[in-house]
Design an enzyme around this catalytic site. Structure first.
Site, PDB file in Angstrom:
ATOM      1  N   ASN A  81      83.148  64.881  45.654  1.00 14.15           N
ATOM      2  CA  ASN A  81      83.518  65.940  45.077  1.00 14.15           C
ATOM      3  C   ASN A  81      82.139  66.997  45.212  1.00 14.15           C
ATOM      4  O   ASN A  81      82.310  68.173  45.252  1.00 14.15           O
ATOM      5  CB  ASN A  81      83.779  65.717  43.722  1.00 14.15           C
ATOM      6  CG  ASN A  81      85.151  65.281  43.822  1.00 14.15           C
ATOM      7  OD1 ASN A  81      86.082  65.940  43.909  1.00 14.15           O
ATOM      8  ND2 ASN A  81      85.510  63.900  43.602  1.00 14.15           N
ATOM      9  N   ALA A  91      78.777  65.796  39.313  1.00 10.05           N
ATOM     10  CA  ALA A  91      77.881  64.998  39.198  1.00 10.05           C
ATOM     11  C   ALA A  91      76.594  65.267  39.872  1.00 10.05           C
ATOM     12  O   ALA A  91      75.731  64.546  40.372  1.00 10.05           O
ATOM     13  CB  ALA A  91      78.172  63.460  40.180  1.00 10.05           C
ATOM     14  N   HIS A 132      72.309  61.620  44.900  1.00 13.13           N
ATOM     15  CA  HIS A 132      72.764  63.181  45.643  1.00 13.13           C
ATOM     16  C   HIS A 132      71.298  63.797  45.944  1.00 13.13           C
ATOM     17  O   HIS A 132      70.564  64.066  44.922  1.00 13.13           O
ATOM     18  CB  HIS A 132      73.475  63.963  44.989  1.00 13.13           C
ATOM     19  CG  HIS A 132      74.901  63.123  44.674  1.00 13.13           C
ATOM     20  ND1 HIS A 132      75.799  62.726  45.382  1.00 13.13           N
ATOM     21  CD2 HIS A 132      75.197  63.059  43.505  1.00 13.13           C
ATOM     22  CE1 HIS A 132      76.616  62.196  44.862  1.00 13.13           C
ATOM     23  NE2 HIS A 132      76.574  62.316  43.781  1.00 13.13           N
TER      24      HIS A 132
HETATM   25  N1  LIG Z   1      83.420  66.961  40.284  1.00 15.21           N
HETATM   26  C1  LIG Z   1      82.667  65.931  40.339  1.00 15.21           C
HETATM   27  O1  LIG Z   1      81.408  65.909  40.666  1.00 15.21           O
HETATM   28  C2  LIG Z   1      83.458  64.603  40.118  1.00 15.21           C
HETATM   29  C3  LIG Z   1      82.745  63.462  40.039  1.00 15.21           C
HETATM   30  C4  LIG Z   1      83.480  61.975  39.791  1.00 15.21           C
HETATM   31  C5  LIG Z   1      84.967  62.138  39.826  1.00 15.21           C
HETATM   32  N2  LIG Z   1      85.308  63.457  40.259  1.00 15.21           N
HETATM   33  C6  LIG Z   1      86.966  63.356  40.453  1.00 15.21           C
HETATM   34  O2  LIG Z   1      87.636  63.305  39.202  1.00 15.21           O
HETATM   35  C7  LIG Z   1      88.709  62.690  39.400  1.00 15.21           C
HETATM   36  C8  LIG Z   1      89.074  61.658  38.154  1.00 15.21           C
HETATM   37  O3  LIG Z   1      87.920  60.588  38.307  1.00 15.21           O
HETATM   38  P1  LIG Z   1      87.892  59.323  37.623  1.00 15.21           P
HETATM   39  O4  LIG Z   1      86.489  58.308  37.687  1.00 15.21           O
HETATM   40  O5  LIG Z   1      88.284  59.718  36.106  1.00 15.21           O
HETATM   41  O6  LIG Z   1      88.996  58.544  38.185  1.00 15.21           O
HETATM   42  P2  LIG Z   1      89.916  57.226  37.601  1.00 15.21           P
HETATM   43  O7  LIG Z   1      90.191  56.606  38.940  1.00 15.21           O
HETATM   44  O8  LIG Z   1      89.036  56.407  36.584  1.00 15.21           O
HETATM   45  O9  LIG Z   1      91.197  58.054  36.879  1.00 15.21           O
HETATM   46  C9  LIG Z   1      92.045  58.902  37.494  1.00 15.21           C
HETATM   47  C10 LIG Z   1      93.543  58.716  36.784  1.00 15.21           C
HETATM   48  O10 LIG Z   1      94.314  59.736  37.328  1.00 15.21           O
HETATM   49  C11 LIG Z   1      95.486  58.993  37.616  1.00 15.21           C
HETATM   50  N3  LIG Z   1      96.033  59.768  38.803  1.00 15.21           N
HETATM   51  C12 LIG Z   1      95.762  59.863  39.931  1.00 15.21           C
HETATM   52  N4  LIG Z   1      96.416  60.626  40.702  1.00 15.21           N
HETATM   53  C13 LIG Z   1      97.250  61.355  39.788  1.00 15.21           C
HETATM   54  C14 LIG Z   1      98.547  62.110  39.950  1.00 15.21           C
HETATM   55  N5  LIG Z   1      98.661  62.667  41.139  1.00 15.21           N
HETATM   56  N6  LIG Z   1      99.244  62.688  38.665  1.00 15.21           N
HETATM   57  C15 LIG Z   1      98.943  61.967  37.850  1.00 15.21           C
HETATM   58  N7  LIG Z   1      98.192  60.853  37.545  1.00 15.21           N
HETATM   59  C16 LIG Z   1      97.139  60.572  38.634  1.00 15.21           C
HETATM   60  C17 LIG Z   1      95.293  57.598  37.793  1.00 15.21           C
HETATM   61  O11 LIG Z   1      96.357  56.856  37.558  1.00 15.21           O
HETATM   62  C18 LIG Z   1      94.098  57.362  36.852  1.00 15.21           C
HETATM   63  O12 LIG Z   1      94.602  56.945  35.650  1.00 15.21           O
HETATM   64  C19 LIG Z   1      88.783  62.158  40.772  1.00 15.21           C
HETATM   65  O13 LIG Z   1      89.599  62.751  41.554  1.00 15.21           O
HETATM   66  C20 LIG Z   1      87.229  62.052  40.998  1.00 15.21           C
HETATM   67  O14 LIG Z   1      87.161  62.084  42.547  1.00 15.21           O
HETATM   68  C21 LIG Z   1      84.720  64.343  40.548  1.00 15.21           C
END
Ligand SMILES: NC(=O)c1ccc[n+]([C@@H]2O[C@H](COP(=O)([O-])OP(=O)(O)OC[C@H]3O[C@@H](n4cnc5c(N)ncnc54)[C@H](O)[C@@H]3O)[C@@H](O)[C@H]2O)c1
Length: 254
Positions: free
Chosen positions: A177, A121, A205
């Site tokens: 993140n 992001a 950010h």
């Molecule tokens: N790198 C970045 O800049 C950045 C930006 C946004 C989000 N993220 C991260 O990416 C990830 C996904 O974000 P999102 O918005 O799609 O989240 P979300 O909550 O919309 O979806 C996450 C999905 O993963 C599943 N899940 C959670 N833990 C699990 C596990 N241990 N095993 C299997 N499934 C599991 C949940 O049931 C859910 O369906 C999060 O960790 C978030 O913090 C990273």
């Protein structure tokens, strides 16, 4: 390239939707989520296969895209790398754990696999990677999000956190993140401030870096994703761009 997704939430939906309609060699085929219904829904949408046990996609995919949670990185990444498969990790915060990171990097080396963490992001990660070749004297991140994005019920601006990225990712595992990405890109445990602000509707950010290269200041003002306001649309787009780059022969940026 056959791709398996772990975590079928906001990011996975944006990625699967976009790649589905593209003329590309990338096929997102296998879907796993601890909530089996989510995996089924997304698999049905792209004519893919939902697996109820993560191990069932190993050996069938060339790359695993983790878009779930920090705990899912702990549960799956080592298995992925030990099977000689590359991984894209969205939950970069997990990699601030030095022991886990080193274990995963060693497994990647031993099995000729790669760990990718997209810029997510945030803008400017390429410049920070380049700057880190010389000395970076200071690097800080100030993140401003709405109460909805941070899951807080407040009606005035408040500093929720001030400290190092390694602590921020533990206290705000779903929100910060970008702090981990900046730390890993710069090789420093960066200074982080997190502000909840009812006046902002975007995930903002601000980054300030000083070093031998000079100084940079960036401000990213992301639209939150509709499905998950903690997550910015740009994070999913950065993963799509990375996936597409595997098909490309002309690469721009570091
Ligand atoms: N790198 C970045 O800049 C950045 C930006 C946004 C989000 N993220 C991260 O990416 C990830 C996904 O974000 P999102 O918005 O799609 O989240 P979300 O909550 O919309 O979806 C996450 C999905 O993963 C599943 N899940 C959670 N833990 C699990 C596990 N241990 N095993 C299997 N499934 C599991 C949940 O049931 C859910 O369906 C999060 O960790 C978030 O913090 C990273």
């Amino acid at each position: 390239m056959i791709v398996g997704i772990v975590g079928c939430g906001a990011i996975a939906h944006i990625i699967a939707q976009n790649i589905k309609d593209e003329d590309t060699s990338i096929e997102i085929k296998y879907f796993y989520d601890k909530d089996g219904e989510r995996a089924e829904d997304l698999a049905n949408f792209v004519n893919g296969v939902a697996v109820s046990n993560f191990d069932d996609m190993l050996g069938k995919v060339d790359l695993v895209l983790e878009a779930a949670s920090q705990s899912s990185v702990r549960e799956t990444a080592l298995k992925v790398l030990n099977s000689g498969t590359d991984i894209i990790t969205m939950s970069v915060g997990a990699l601030m754990d030095t022991e886990l990171r080193n274990e995963l990097i060693q497994a990647a080396k031993d099995n000729d696999a790669k760990i990718y963490t997209p810029s997510g992001a945030l803008i400017g990660v390429d410049a920070i990677k380049a700057a880190s070749i010389k000395n970076i004297s200071s690097i800080s991140l100030t993140t401003r999000k709405s109460p909805k994005s941070l899951g807080r019920d407040v009606d005035k601006k408040e500093v929720l956190f001030e400290g190092k990225a390694s602590e921020a990712v533990k206290e705000f595992p779903k929100n910060i993140n970008v702090a981990a990405t900046l730390s890993l890109a710069s090789g420093k445990d960066i200074d982080v401030k997190i502000i909840v602000d009812p006046e902002v509707s975007r995930n903002v950010h601000e980054v300030v870096v000083k070093g031998d290269f000079g100084e940079l200041k960036t401000r990213t003002m992301n639209f939150p994703s509709d499905a998950n306001p903690k997550t910015s649309m740009l994070a999913a787009l950065s993963a799509i761009k990375l996936l597409r780059s595997f098909d490309e022969h002309f690469i721009i940026g570091t």
